[in-house]
Design a protein around this motif. Structure first.
Motif, PDB file in Angstrom:
ATOM      1  N   GLN A  50       3.842  46.273  23.250  1.00  0.00           N
ATOM      2  CA  GLN A  50       2.756  46.530  22.305  1.00  0.00           C
ATOM      3  C   GLN A  50       1.476  46.876  23.063  1.00  0.00           C
ATOM      4  O   GLN A  50       1.154  46.228  24.057  1.00  0.00           O
ATOM      5  N   LYS A  52      -2.586  47.619  22.287  1.00  0.00           N
ATOM      6  CA  LYS A  52      -3.657  47.656  21.288  1.00  0.00           C
ATOM      7  C   LYS A  52      -4.907  48.247  21.908  1.00  0.00           C
ATOM      8  O   LYS A  52      -5.312  47.823  22.997  1.00  0.00           O
ATOM      9  N   LEU A  54      -8.692  48.429  20.997  1.00  0.00           N
ATOM     10  CA  LEU A  54      -9.614  47.924  19.990  1.00  0.00           C
ATOM     11  C   LEU A  54     -10.980  48.572  20.110  1.00  0.00           C
ATOM     12  O   LEU A  54     -11.443  48.890  21.213  1.00  0.00           O
ATOM     13  N   LEU A  61      -4.971  46.458  25.336  1.00  0.00           N
ATOM     14  CA  LEU A  61      -4.388  45.127  25.512  1.00  0.00           C
ATOM     15  C   LEU A  61      -2.883  45.258  25.417  1.00  0.00           C
ATOM     16  O   LEU A  61      -2.358  45.706  24.401  1.00  0.00           O
ATOM     17  N   LEU A  62      -2.230  44.890  26.522  1.00  0.00           N
ATOM     18  CA  LEU A  62      -0.782  45.074  26.543  1.00  0.00           C
ATOM     19  C   LEU A  62      -0.084  43.740  26.360  1.00  0.00           C
ATOM     20  O   LEU A  62      -0.498  42.723  26.909  1.00  0.00           O
ATOM     21  N   SER A  63       0.970  43.775  25.585  1.00  0.00           N
ATOM     22  CA  SER A  63       1.794  42.576  25.466  1.00  0.00           C
ATOM     23  C   SER A  63       3.229  43.015  25.275  1.00  0.00           C
ATOM     24  O   SER A  63       3.506  44.167  24.918  1.00  0.00           O
ATOM     25  N   TRP A  77       9.511  37.152  15.962  1.00  0.00           N
ATOM     26  CA  TRP A  77       8.693  38.033  16.807  1.00  0.00           C
ATOM     27  C   TRP A  77       8.143  37.181  17.926  1.00  0.00           C
ATOM     28  O   TRP A  77       7.264  36.351  17.704  1.00  0.00           O
ATOM     29  N   THR A  79       6.278  37.034  21.329  1.00  0.00           N
ATOM     30  CA  THR A  79       5.494  37.615  22.423  1.00  0.00           C
ATOM     31  C   THR A  79       5.747  36.734  23.643  1.00  0.00           C
ATOM     32  O   THR A  79       5.615  35.514  23.568  1.00  0.00           O
ATOM     33  N   PRO A  82       1.246  38.464  27.480  1.00  0.00           N
ATOM     34  CA  PRO A  82       0.807  37.660  28.638  1.00  0.00           C
ATOM     35  C   PRO A  82       0.983  36.156  28.442  1.00  0.00           C
ATOM     36  O   PRO A  82       0.888  35.422  29.421  1.00  0.00           O
ATOM     37  N   MET A 178      -0.098  52.170  14.437  1.00  0.00           N
ATOM     38  CA  MET A 178      -1.005  51.858  13.331  1.00  0.00           C
ATOM     39  C   MET A 178      -2.423  52.231  13.719  1.00  0.00           C
ATOM     40  O   MET A 178      -2.914  51.790  14.755  1.00  0.00           O
ATOM     41  N   ILE A 188       3.489  50.111  19.032  1.00  0.00           N
ATOM     42  CA  ILE A 188       4.594  49.238  19.422  1.00  0.00           C
ATOM     43  C   ILE A 188       5.809  50.108  19.702  1.00  0.00           C
ATOM     44  O   ILE A 188       6.164  50.969  18.881  1.00  0.00           O
TER      45      ILE A 188
ATOM     46  N   LEU B 148      -5.638  38.583  19.294  1.00  0.00           N
ATOM     47  CA  LEU B 148      -5.637  39.860  19.995  1.00  0.00           C
ATOM     48  C   LEU B 148      -4.227  40.367  20.247  1.00  0.00           C
ATOM     49  O   LEU B 148      -3.935  41.542  20.096  1.00  0.00           O
ATOM     50  N   TYR B 149      -3.360  39.452  20.627  1.00  0.00           N
ATOM     51  CA  TYR B 149      -2.065  39.908  21.105  1.00  0.00           C
ATOM     52  C   TYR B 149      -0.954  39.857  20.067  1.00  0.00           C
ATOM     53  O   TYR B 149       0.006  40.579  20.159  1.00  0.00           O
ATOM     54  N   SER B 150      -1.072  38.953  19.127  1.00  0.00           N
ATOM     55  CA  SER B 150       0.091  38.794  18.252  1.00  0.00           C
ATOM     56  C   SER B 150       0.256  40.023  17.362  1.00  0.00           C
ATOM     57  O   SER B 150      -0.695  40.743  17.076  1.00  0.00           O
ATOM     58  N   ALA B 151       1.471  40.218  16.981  1.00  0.00           N
ATOM     59  CA  ALA B 151       1.822  41.445  16.279  1.00  0.00           C
ATOM     60  C   ALA B 151       1.092  41.536  14.956  1.00  0.00           C
ATOM     61  O   ALA B 151       0.896  40.547  14.268  1.00  0.00           O
ATOM     62  N   ALA B 159     -12.875  45.759  12.218  1.00  0.00           N
ATOM     63  CA  ALA B 159     -12.264  45.667  13.538  1.00  0.00           C
ATOM     64  C   ALA B 159     -12.190  44.226  14.014  1.00  0.00           C
ATOM     65  O   ALA B 159     -12.782  43.335  13.430  1.00  0.00           O
ATOM     66  N   PHE B 160     -11.462  44.048  15.119  1.00  0.00           N
ATOM     67  CA  PHE B 160     -11.336  42.733  15.737  1.00  0.00           C
ATOM     68  C   PHE B 160     -12.703  42.107  15.973  1.00  0.00           C
ATOM     69  O   PHE B 160     -12.917  40.929  15.730  1.00  0.00           O
ATOM     70  N   ILE B 556      -9.778  39.243  29.128  1.00  0.00           N
ATOM     71  CA  ILE B 556      -9.303  40.593  28.815  1.00  0.00           C
ATOM     72  C   ILE B 556     -10.018  41.666  29.638  1.00  0.00           C
ATOM     73  O   ILE B 556      -9.861  42.860  29.389  1.00  0.00           O
TER      74      ILE B 556
END
Lengths: 208, 792
Positions: A50, A52, A54, A61-63, A77, A79, A82, A178, A188, B148-151, B159-160, B556
């Protein structure tokens, strides 16, 4: 009760559900073809990456982690990087775990839309376009080795809440993008997809 | 004699003129004005205690509920529920002028939060606030990272960076938790008992208590229900609305008017026929009752400008009393010397007749002492009816009934013999034993008598309506409209601060399961003080120096500039939220009824309670103790306690009325006065004992009936004590006829489905029967055996 972390998802989908248009239009031709291309396994597990991007942030942001979709049971799901973080969706509840700790549990008796939320997430991961069509205008194209669809929210409110979604895949969904109106973007990519009873790792079977 | 004859004729003519006016006025009212009786059950409730704010809060809560029809259309599958609901809506769509659908705009739904975005950083829920106080910085850092990270997470409303720690989302989730109703597919959705329901709400365009609206709406709702079932046979339709209850009550009342009115009329006609074997007395008595009814209606309308359906129902029972006068005159005419002309006979009867009217009016006016407008109307209506009927007898009967116009029927001939063998109150051991036995019986019955003043035990809606109401309340988790807190203050801010103080008291009650939750505007618009406190908390715990926001940046890989920009961004979304601003947003729509605004120079609001079991009421009432400006309002409990107060008070009033009537009778009857009142008093005591044995709980309406019983019973006492040289069994016949028909009319009232009227009717039924049976026991023995029979 700790339910901080999952609220965004909930709230987002609450709105999404609220804005769905009533009309249940006839599946367009490409959708029918895509539905035909999709495998409908009982169990489906794989890896995800994934990314993101922002609004207001420089770096994406990678996960990454694993996911499983089990018909009639729910969605897991996980994760892994990190840091470990697990989301479990069953028909009547949503559980969010940070490491070993249950960070949040929400069931249908508290939040009546839990079932709806789970239904939408399930459809999204399983590529169930028929379900998604109640919420989105589905614009699809089919080629030799796969398909692509753009989901455009049927109402302005849903567009505001969830943005535009596109999916592509073949027998399975390969990736989801998205783009939100706020400027936040999520991508994703799924890989290493396995089906059948062996797909589910023992620890995953225990979780679900 | 000639002079009195012509005086009598002038009186009769004058009365004819009055009656003509009455008929004219009634014709004008019913045919010209097309007046419709009220069916508002609330008219039975007391005119309120002199607190306008309290009164307005109640009207506010009730009005917001009163004009609504709430419908749930459900099925196992959401798609079925939707289809059934659409069919339901389609069936009602052509009747929007009567029942308007409360549409939910898609855009309004979507935009409702947009208006709050500017205040997002201030809007922290109770749970969020607690966590801000208790949780360490690491907790918030983890929370932000997880978001931030969760799907699929990420900012919900923007926005965030608009809500990095999820506090605004938490606040929204808390607000959403105040109702189980959710928007879904452009409809309102609620789920329960394995079904999915579409919620439809309609606003009634006319008063729920207008008979016209009831008549039109109920069939429409039935048709819509049918349409839903036609579309999806398994669909469940739950309807609720004040109009349904009002319509059911209206239907019941008009049914009862017919049965009680017609039943007593038929009974009386039959009795008179059997007694006098002639149509003339019957028509005369009916005439007297009719004039009484028309007169009561006319004058009541002139006095009050309205008439209640229940007044008419109660008025139907008037027939039972109004006929006494006619019967009394007729029985005496039957028994009197044919040489005696009717005006002379009347003059002889006048003292007794006058006293019976006076006593009955005293009895009825006892009802007028209650604070219930409905009862007051009934009392005035009945007293007026008696006066008009009495005047009809006095003005017309002597002119219309001459000597030798009446013959004794079989009933009169057989019945008179009974009285000779009737037991008398005396010093005989048998009589004393009987009195002792009855005394013990009465004491036992009284010891079993329980008291119940709960207004809910007076409700009589059909069980299926109650069932639907309960189910709907459960599914919607709707707050109680009759129990709530009223909060007042000198300004908006003061009210909101007081609400917050109250809410702090309610938290332990929620935790303890006493209530499900509360609805208050301060949930949406915290007081300025609280907003400032929460902003300071957010500042200190999350945004300050090396706090979680800075920590997040490190994790981050963002720099100090990002931290500063995000902090500044969050601060711009911290515009203080004002109540007036909130009330202008569409988000406030479902909550506006909680805000009363400025009433009588102060500001007031309502804090409503969800999931409130009745058992929790005492602790809820205590929760307001010592809080300035906070008042617990329990309309049900309030009315019940008013009922209880007046039950006790009316008990004393009955005793007082006995004393007044005693004094009124004393000049005429002297040492025998007690004999006039004793049958009624004994019957009242025995009736209460019987109610005790029957397991009936004593309530106001039983006591009211005892008051009326005094009015009726004294008639019989007076009849029996009024002797005339040859007419000793004329009063006995009059008492028998009157009592029989009073029992007929009030006995039928005892069949009423309205519990209040039923209690009233049963008491009258038993009481009248006992007075009837008891009255001869108190006559003076020595004169009786020598009376020669006059009814040949």
């Amino acid at each position: 009760m700790k339910r901080t972390h999952l609220k965004p998802i909930l709230v987002r989908l609450l709105l999404a559900a609220s804005c769905a248009a009533a009309a249940n239009s006839q599946a367009a031709a490409p959708v029918a073809k895509i539905q035909a291309m999709l495998a409908k396994p009982e169990q489906l597990c794989g890896r995800f990456e994934q990314s993101k991007q922002l609004a207001g942030m420089k770096k994406p942001l990678l996960s990454s982690g694993r996911f499983c979709v089990v018909a009639g049971k729910g969605v897991l799901w996980r994760t892994l990087k990190p840091f470990p973080n697990t989301l479990r969706l069953k028909r009547d509840e949503i559980v969010h775990m940070q490491g070993e700790r249950v960070a949040m549990r929400l069931d249908a008796s508290q939040e009546p839309t839990v079932r709806m939320i789970n239904g939408v997430l399930f459809s999204l991961l399983a590529g169930d376009l028929g379900q998604l069509e109640t919420l989105f205008d589905v614009d699809g194209s089919v080629s030799e080795n796969g398909w692509k669809v753009a989901l455009k929210a049927k109402s302005a409110a849903l567009a505001r809440a969830i943005g535009a979604i596109s999916l592509d895949g073949a027998a399975y969904v390969r990736s989801i993008q998205m783009n939100e109106e706020s400027g936040d973007r999520t991508s994703i990519v799924f890989s290493d997809i396995k089906t059948g009873p062996a797909a589910l790792l023992p620890e995953e079977a225990a979780l679900l | 004699m000639i002079g009195s004859q012509s005086a009598q004729q002038r009186l009769a003519l004058l009365w004819a003129l009055v009656v003509c006016l009455l008929v004219g006025h009634n014709a004008w009212l019913w045919l010209g004005q097309r007046i419709v009786p009220d069916t508002d059950i609330l008219a039975l409730l007391p005119l309120d205690e002199r607190d306008p704010v309290l009164q307005q809060s109640f009207t506010h809560m009730v009005d917001s509920a009163q004009q609504r029809v709430v419908v749930l259309v459900g099925a196992r599958e959401w798609s079925d529920a939707q289809r059934a609901a659409d069919a339901y809506r389609a069936a009602l769509a052509p009747h929007a002028a009567l029942l308007a659908f409360d549409a939910i705009g898609d855009e309004a739904q979507a935009g409702w939060l947009a208006g709050l975005q500017r205040h997002a950083s201030l809007l922290v829920g109770a749970e969020g606030e607690r966590q801000l106080r208790e949780q360490p910085a690491r907790y918030w850092l983890d929370a932000a990272l997880a978001r931030l990270y969760s799907a699929f997470s990420g900012p919900k409303l923007g926005a965030f960076r608009d809500d990095p720690f999820g506090l605004f989302a938490g606040w929204m989730q808390e607000r959403a938790g105040e109702t189980p109703v959710r928007p879904r597919d452009g409809r309102l959705f609620v789920e329960g008992e394995g079904r999915q329901y579409v919620l439809l709400t309609y606003t009634l365009k006319q008063s729920a208590f207008s008979l016209g609206a009831q008549g039109a709406v109920v069939p429409l709702l039935d048709a819509a229900r049918g349409a839903a079932a036609g579309a999806v046979p398994s669909a469940e339709v739950i309807q609720a609305g004040v109009v349904l209850h009002a319509a059911a009550a209206g239907r019941q009342a008009s049914r009862e008017i017919h049965t009680i009115g017609a039943g007593s009329l038929i009974g009386i006609v039959l009795l008179t026929w059997l007694t006098f074997r002639s149509v003339k007395p019957i028509s005369l008595i009916v005439l007297a009752i009719a004039v009484g009814f028309l007169g009561a209606l006319s004058v009541c309308w002139l006095l009050f400008g309205r008439i209640h359906l229940l007044t008419l129902v109660f008025g139907a029972s008037l027939i039972g009393v109004a006929q006494d006068y006619g019967i009394y005159f007729l029985c005496h005419r039957l028994g009197a010397d044919p040489q005696l002309d009717s005006p002379a006979l009347l003059r002889r009867l006048l003292p007794g007749l006058g006293l019976t009217l006076l006593a009955a009016v005293i009895g009825y006016l006892g009802l007028a002492l209650t604070p219930f407008p409905g009862l007051r109307h009934m009392a005035v209506f009945s007293a007026l009816g008696l006066v008009f009927a009495w005047l009809t007898v006095v003005c017309w009967f002597p002119a219309l009934i001459g000597p030798r116009t009446l013959k004794a029927g079989p009933l009169a001939r057989g019945y008179r013999a009974l009285v000779a063998r009737w037991p008398r109150v005396s010093n005989q051991p048998a009589a004393l034993l009987l009195v002792a036995v009855l005394g013990v019986f009465t004491a036992l019955g009284w010891s079993r008598l329980k008291v119940n003043d709960d207004i809910r035990s007076l409700q009589s809606s059909p069980p299926e309506l109650i069932r639907d109401q309960i189910k709907l309340g459960k599914l919607l988790d709707a707050p109680s409209p009759v129990q709530y807190y009223l909060v007042r203050g000198s300004s908006n801010e003061a009210v909101l601060q007081r609400e917050e103080a109250l809410k702090a008291r309610l938290e332990p009650l929620i935790a303890g399961g006493d209530i499900g939750g509360y609805q208050a505007l301060s949930n949406w618009v915290p007081s300025q003080r609280t907003q400032a406190e929460r902003l300071a908390l957010v500042d200190n715990k999350l945004l300050a120096g090396d706090g979680p926001l800075a920590g997040l940046a490190r994790e981050i890989g963002e720099d100090a500039a990002w931290v500063a920009a995000t902090r500044a961004h969050l601060r711009t979304n911290a515009v203080p939220l004002r109540l007036d601003d909130f009330l202008r947003t569409s988000a406030s729509e479902p909550w506006r009824h909680l805000w009363l605004g400025k009433v009588e120079g102060e500001y007031a609001s309502i804090v409503a309670l969800r999931g409130m079991p009745y058992a929790a009421i005492p602790s809820l009432a205590r929760a307001a103790d010592g809080l300035a400006g906070v008042q617990w309002v329990d309309k049900v409990g309030g009315i019940s306690s008013v009922l209880g107060r007046y039950r006790a008070w009316m008990g004393w009033a009955v005793l007082g009325a006995y004393a007044v009537v005693f004094l009124v009778l004393l000049p005429r009857y002297r040492g025998r006065t007690w004999r006039v009142l004793a049958p009624t008093a004994a019957a009242s005591l025995l009736t209460l004992a019987l109610l005790g044995f029957a397991g009936q709980s004593l309530q106001l309406f039983h006591v009211l009936a005892l008051m009326l019983l005094l009015g009726v019973g004294v008639d019989y006492g007076i009849f029996m004590q009024e002797e005339h040289e040859r007419g000793i069994d004329a009063p006995w016949l009059a008492v028998g006829l009157s009592a029989a028909s009073t029992i007929l009319s009030f006995g039928l009232l005892g069949l009423s489905g309205t519990p209040a009227l039923q209690a009233f009717g049963l008491t009258m039924l038993v009481g009248t029967a006992l007075v009837w049976l008891g009255a001869p026991c108190f006559t003076v023995t020595k004169e009786e055996p020598h009376a020669s029979p006059v009814l040949a």
